[in-house]
Design a protein around this motif. Structure first.
Motif, PDB file in Angstrom:
ATOM      1  N   TYR A  41       5.553  13.189  -0.255  1.00 37.86           N
ATOM      2  CA  TYR A  41       5.449  12.844   1.163  1.00 37.86           C
ATOM      3  C   TYR A  41       4.394  11.765   1.368  1.00 37.86           C
ATOM      4  CZ  TYR A  41       8.219  17.033   1.877  1.00 37.86           C
ATOM      5  OH  TYR A  41       9.219  17.966   1.835  1.00 37.86           O
ATOM      6  N   ARG A  42       4.465  11.078   2.484  1.00 40.29           N
ATOM      7  CA  ARG A  42       3.548   9.981   2.770  1.00 40.29           C
ATOM      8  C   ARG A  42       2.110  10.474   2.866  1.00 40.29           C
ATOM      9  NH1 ARG A  42       5.235   5.340   4.357  1.00 40.29           N
ATOM     10  NH2 ARG A  42       7.222   6.264   4.947  1.00 40.29           N
ATOM     11  N   PRO A  43       1.175   9.896   2.086  1.00 45.27           N
ATOM     12  CA  PRO A  43      -0.216  10.366   2.109  1.00 45.27           C
ATOM     13  C   PRO A  43      -0.906  10.004   3.423  1.00 45.27           C
ATOM     14  CG  PRO A  43       0.267   9.111   0.106  1.00 45.27           C
ATOM     15  CD  PRO A  43       1.403   8.892   1.043  1.00 45.27           C
ATOM     16  N   THR A  44      -1.877  10.801   3.822  1.00 43.24           N
ATOM     17  CA  THR A  44      -2.670  10.528   5.016  1.00 43.24           C
ATOM     18  C   THR A  44      -3.896   9.702   4.647  1.00 43.24           C
ATOM     19  OG1 THR A  44      -3.908  12.595   4.762  1.00 43.24           O
ATOM     20  CG2 THR A  44      -1.906  12.662   6.097  1.00 43.24           C
ATOM     21  N   GLY A  45      -4.541   9.117   5.666  1.00 43.42           N
ATOM     22  CA  GLY A  45      -5.755   8.340   5.435  1.00 43.42           C
ATOM     23  C   GLY A  45      -5.718   6.995   6.131  1.00 43.42           C
ATOM     24  N   ARG A 120       8.901   7.563  -0.768  1.00 46.15           N
ATOM     25  CA  ARG A 120       9.596   6.447  -1.416  1.00 46.15           C
ATOM     26  C   ARG A 120      10.522   5.713  -0.452  1.00 46.15           C
ATOM     27  NH1 ARG A 120       9.496   5.949  -6.873  1.00 46.15           N
ATOM     28  NH2 ARG A 120      11.592   5.076  -6.958  1.00 46.15           N
ATOM     29  N   TRP A 121      11.357   6.412   0.280  1.00 50.20           N
ATOM     30  CA  TRP A 121      12.262   5.793   1.246  1.00 50.20           C
ATOM     31  C   TRP A 121      12.147   6.522   2.576  1.00 50.20           C
ATOM     32  CZ3 TRP A 121      14.500   1.231   0.545  1.00 50.20           C
ATOM     33  CH2 TRP A 121      14.727   0.782  -0.759  1.00 50.20           C
ATOM     34  N   SER A 122      12.066   5.757   3.665  1.00 52.06           N
ATOM     35  CA  SER A 122      11.991   6.360   4.986  1.00 52.06           C
ATOM     36  C   SER A 122      12.443   5.345   6.030  1.00 52.06           C
ATOM     37  CB  SER A 122      10.556   6.834   5.297  1.00 52.06           C
ATOM     38  OG  SER A 122       9.666   5.742   5.298  1.00 52.06           O
ATOM     39  N   CYS A 161      11.384   1.708   5.285  1.00 48.08           N
ATOM     40  CA  CYS A 161      10.201   1.603   4.428  1.00 48.08           C
ATOM     41  C   CYS A 161      10.556   1.969   2.993  1.00 48.08           C
ATOM     42  CB  CYS A 161       9.085   2.545   4.895  1.00 48.08           C
ATOM     43  SG  CYS A 161       8.512   2.297   6.572  1.00 48.08           S
ATOM     44  N   TYR A 162       9.949   1.254   2.062  1.00 48.45           N
ATOM     45  CA  TYR A 162       9.953   1.656   0.659  1.00 48.45           C
ATOM     46  C   TYR A 162       8.503   1.756   0.223  1.00 48.45           C
ATOM     47  CZ  TYR A 162      10.500   1.709  -4.384  1.00 48.45           C
ATOM     48  OH  TYR A 162      10.426   2.065  -5.710  1.00 48.45           O
ATOM     49  N   LYS A 163       8.049   2.976  -0.013  1.00 48.15           N
ATOM     50  CA  LYS A 163       6.642   3.238  -0.303  1.00 48.15           C
ATOM     51  C   LYS A 163       5.797   2.674   0.839  1.00 48.15           C
ATOM     52  CE  LYS A 163       7.201   3.559  -5.319  1.00 48.15           C
ATOM     53  NZ  LYS A 163       6.752   3.091  -6.637  1.00 48.15           N
TER      54      LYS A 163
END
Length: 214
Positions: A41-45, A120-122, A161-163
């Motif tokens: 999953y997409r990391p936070t920060g 990776r893909w969204s 999005c890709y990464k």
């Protein structure tokens, strides 16, 4: 017969154990796609947000959850839509088709991006709301003017999005009030201009850099 069944079972167990060992070795060595280093999953920060094409933008964002990103920055939209055919003006005995153009939008903005959570893909939808610092009172003839320019600027994009790389398309919008001369008097009309938006963006993680500095 029992011996045959026992031998077959032992052989199956042995093959299964060997397959698991081979799979584990390949994962450790980066085999079979080597995607194990990517988070699911997409990391936070914190991130530094770049956009190129339309608009050109630079901002600082924070990924609250895998679905939600917020931030702010400054952008430049180089193209704009002229006002055409909304009115005709009569000045010095001559008729003019209404036409006013802006010189491009330069908003400082706050931003929110909603996306699907996978890394990776969204797909995403992005919204910006800001204050336009650009010039929006360019006159095409003496009979036309911007009486009450409005500096509120809004834009939206949708894309994929890709990464950490995103490709999106949408529009920017800025309202204004037009004053024009018509039959020996001034009339007013509330109009808006739209900026096309098509950009490639990248998010550079700032959390590792901040952790190294602090």
């Amino acid at each position: 017969m029992k011996r045959i069944v026992i031998i077959v079972c032992l052989a199956a167990l042995s093959l299964g154990a060997q397959a698991q060992m081979v799979g584990a070795t390949n994962r450790q060595q980066g085999g079979f796609g080597s995607s194990s280093s990517d988070p699911e999953y997409r990391p936070t920060g914190y991130m530094l947000h770049f956009e190129a094409a339309m608009p050109l933008a630079l901002g600082v964002t924070y990924q609250l959850t895998p679905n939600v990103m917020v931030g702010g920055g400054i952008a430049y939209y180089p193209f704009e839509e002229n006002y055409w055919g909304y009115y005709q003006s009569n000045y010095d005995g001559n008729w003019y088709d209404g036409r006013i153009e802006a010189d491009g939008a330069l908003p400082i903005y706050v931003q929110a991006r909603l996306s699907t959570p996978r890394y990776r893909w969204s797909v995403f939808s992005d919204f910006k709301l800001g204050y336009n610092l650009g010039n929006i009172d360019h006159k095409m003839d003496l009979s036309v003017d911007i009486e009450e320019p409005c500096h509120i600027f809004f834009s939206m994009q949708v894309g994929v999005c890709y990464k950490r790389i995103s490709l999106g398309a949408g529009f920017g919008w800025n309202p204004a009030r037009v004053k024009y001369y018509h039959d020996h008097g001034y009339n007013y009309s509330s109009e808006s201009y739209f900026c096309p938006s098509f950009s490639l963006s990248y998010d550079l993680p700032l959390t590792p850099i901040l952790n190294a500095i602090l």
